[in-house]
Design a protein around this motif. Structure first.
Motif, short mmCIF file in Angstrom:
data_model
loop_
_atom_site.label_atom_id
_atom_site.label_comp_id
_atom_site.label_asym_id
_atom_site.label_seq_id
_atom_site.Cartn_x
_atom_site.Cartn_y
_atom_site.Cartn_z
N MET A 185 61.56 50.14 56.83
CA MET A 185 62.93 50.58 56.90
C MET A 185 63.86 49.41 56.63
O MET A 185 63.55 48.26 56.94
N GLY A 186 65.00 49.70 56.00
CA GLY A 186 66.01 48.68 55.72
C GLY A 186 67.37 49.18 56.18
O GLY A 186 68.00 49.98 55.50
N MET A 187 67.78 48.73 57.36
CA MET A 187 69.02 49.22 57.95
C MET A 187 70.09 48.13 58.03
O MET A 187 71.20 48.29 57.53
N THR A 188 69.77 47.02 58.69
CA THR A 188 70.80 46.04 59.03
C THR A 188 71.20 45.18 57.84
O THR A 188 70.39 44.90 56.95
N GLN A 191 76.53 41.27 57.71
CA GLN A 191 77.86 41.33 58.27
C GLN A 191 77.96 42.27 59.46
O GLN A 191 78.95 42.26 60.18
N GLY A 192 76.92 43.10 59.68
CA GLY A 192 77.07 44.13 60.70
C GLY A 192 75.99 44.20 61.74
O GLY A 192 76.24 44.60 62.87
N GLY A 193 74.76 43.86 61.39
CA GLY A 193 73.67 43.98 62.34
C GLY A 193 73.49 45.42 62.79
O GLY A 193 73.31 46.33 61.97
N SER A 194 73.57 45.64 64.09
CA SER A 194 73.37 46.99 64.63
C SER A 194 74.47 47.97 64.21
O SER A 194 74.26 49.18 64.28
N ASP A 195 75.60 47.47 63.82
CA ASP A 195 76.71 48.34 63.40
C ASP A 195 76.49 48.75 61.94
O ASP A 195 77.17 48.28 61.03
N VAL A 196 75.54 49.65 61.74
CA VAL A 196 75.12 49.99 60.37
C VAL A 196 76.19 50.74 59.59
O VAL A 196 76.14 50.80 58.35
#
Length: 552
Positions: A185-188, A191-196
């Motif tokens: 998976m590629g989410m982060t 500039q945002g980390g957990s704030d996708v």
């Protein structure tokens, strides 16, 4: 007098050292086996025991050591200058992966409709994890990708049978030509980390139905050698989820440019990367603008594996510490015969059993929720987030204490304990750090009222069985009713939820010596918070006999 070889070597005679732990049986754990049966997967016990004996064998233990000493390396180009973006692993990594896939730790559970299948997988992970933690990452992601992929039935029809395979087929090739697939998976993003929702990767429609091209940079994408990835990107309709294969159907390499591998504190055997997308071909999964709702199915399952991973590390390091103190003597007696050391080991054993019991309860809820049980779905929703927060938070302190039981020997890399210690913090960060999970519990309580009912119903099953638990639940209800400054109090609230759940499980299912000791210390306040501060009332002999029979 001429000094002989015998007299010289006499100064190096080795005494008072513990022998190697391996071979041992990683499934020789009463709490685990009882939970396996209780949660509906007793049919898997023979297999779990077989995997446990394999995990504790010298060969598998050496695989874990070798996979971490010989870390993966990135090859961006071949000798002719062609971009290949491949990661090379030591043979020990492939051995670990081969067994893990064959034993059902990847996606094979989705090919089974047998009740308790997710519990069986979790129990297998709890014992096979005694070998090495890094390769659990691609196992968890492959396991978790399937329900998210089902949001796009045409793609699921193609890839799900291969994700559910028990064949480990490494190397990059057209996915449909392989005998088994792994997914990541590629989410982060940086500039945002957990704030996708602040992601900047852009998805542009190609004109072909469901096909897009991506342009952007992901900040933390682990196991980049996987065949497929679910990736979040901004489509015209908002943040969306996409399937990105490493190799395209025509056999060409998709644009998946690995810029570097992360130099991590732990989890060294597993490659974690920063890939760049530039004209990367991707297929939409779910509708545009529904990226978070699509991929959240994957996150819920990987959070379960984080709880499992922490519980595994606790049990593994407890076994290591128990083995050492049984064989090591100081001041005229074995360490385990020293009252204070018995207190420490018994305290660790309580924590380990509570983590194992909660892990298997969450796995059971997963099975029943997926079968359509709405009350279990609601319980799973809140309890997984709470368990992820608390059990993974306990991991680093636990492994540090277990390491200390070995003294200087535990601080040496050869003991394996430093590797476990470095691994422990990852599990509280992966799939949302402590704050993310604590706030997720608040979100569930506010937006899904059934979660509170399910939580209280679970706790009510143990009502009247332990005074400390009853008082803790009463205080918890007061906390839950107080919504003032809820965010700043979220960690305290979630800690209390998790401890109450653990206490309730132990009161219902563990021997009285274990349940009473846990509730008196974790819920009743008769504890110094450092491990090894159990009160005199605790029956440490019974606790140790259950957790580590060899120490009794």
């Amino acid at each position: 007098m001429t000094e002989t070889l015998g007299t010289r070597s006499a100064t190096h005679e080795v005494t008072n050292q513990a022998p190697p732990l391996a071979p041992y049986d990683a499934s020789d754990d009463a709490a685990l086996l009882e939970g396996l049966r209780r949660e509906g997967a007793g049919w898997a016990e023979d297999d779990v025991r077989r995997v446990g004996r394999m995990a504790g064998g010298p060969e598998a233990q050496q695989w874990g050591e070798d996979a971490n000493r010989h870390e993966p390396s990135l090859r961006t180009h071949d000798r002719f200058g062609h971009r290949i973006d491949e990661v090379e692993f030591h043979p020990a990594w492939h051995q670990l992966m081969r067994v893990a896939v064959a034993e059902g730790l990847a996606g094979s559970v989705w090919a089974s409709d047998r009740p308790g299948a997710h519990v069986a997988r979790t129990a297998t992970g709890l014992v096979w994890g005694h070998t090495e933690a890094g390769h659990a990452c691609p196992m968890a992601m492959t396991y978790a990708v399937v329900p998210a992929l089902r949001h796009q039935p045409d793609l699921a029809a193609v890839y799900e049978p291969l994700l559910a395979s028990r064949v480990y087929d490494p190397g990059l090739a057209v996915p449909t030509t392989k005998r088994g697939l792994l997914a990541g998976m590629g989410m982060t993003e940086k500039q945002g980390g957990s704030d996708v929702r602040t992601n900047t990767t852009v998805a542009t429609p190609t004109g072909e139905d469901g096909v897009y091209t991506l342009r952007g940079h992901k900040w933390f994408t682990s196991a980049p050698m996987c065949d497929l990835f679910l990736v979040l990107a901004q489509a015209p309709g908002g943040l969306s989820c996409f399937l990105v294969p490493r190799i395209l159907p025509d056999g060409s390499r998709n644009a998946f440019r690995i810029q570097r591998l992360k130099d991590k504190l732990g989890n060294r055997s597993n490659a974690s990367s920063e890939p760049e997308f530039d004209g990367t071909v991707a297929w939409l999964v779910g509708g545009e603008g529904r990226g978070v709702k699509t991929i959240i199915d994957m996150v819920n399952l990987t959070r379960l594996d984080c709880v499992m991973g922490s519980a595994t590390l606790m049990r593994k390091t407890l076994v290591e510490a128990g083995h050492h103190v049984r064989h090591r003597a100081a001041f005229g007696a074995a360490l385990i015969d020293k009252p204070l050391m018995r207190n420490v080991i018994a305290d660790l054993a309580l924590e380990s059993e509570a983590a194992t019991a909660l892990t298997l309860r969450l796995a059971g809820a997963t099975d029943r929720a997926l079968a359509g049980d709405e009350s279990e779905r609601a319980f799973r929703r809140i309890a997984t987030a709470a368990g992820k927060y608390w059990v993974t938070k306990r991991g680093p302190a636990f492994t540090a204490e277990a390491l200390e039981c070995l003294g200087g020997n535990g601080y040496v890399e050869e003991s394996g304990m430093p590797r476990h210690y470095r691994e422990a913090p990852l599990l509280s960060i992966w799939e949302g750090s402590g704050n993310v999970n604590a706030l997720d519990v608040l979100r569930a309580l506010a937006r899904e009222p059934g979660t509170l009912d399910a939580l209280l119903a679970e706790l009510a099953l143990a009502h009247g069985e332990n005074e400390h638990l009853d008082r803790a639940v009463a205080r918890l209800k007061e906390d839950l009713a107080d919504t003032e400054e809820a965010q700043s109090r979220a960690r305290r609230l979630v800690e209390r939820i998790a401890l109450a759940l653990q206490g309730a499980l132990l009161v219902r299912h563990a021997p009285p010596a274990v349940a009473d000791a846990f509730c008196a210390t974790r819920l009743g306040g008769d504890w110094g918070h450092a491990f090894g501060t159990l009160p005199r009332s605790v029956d440490t002999a019974s606790v140790l006999t259950r957790a580590l029979p060899s120490l009794a």
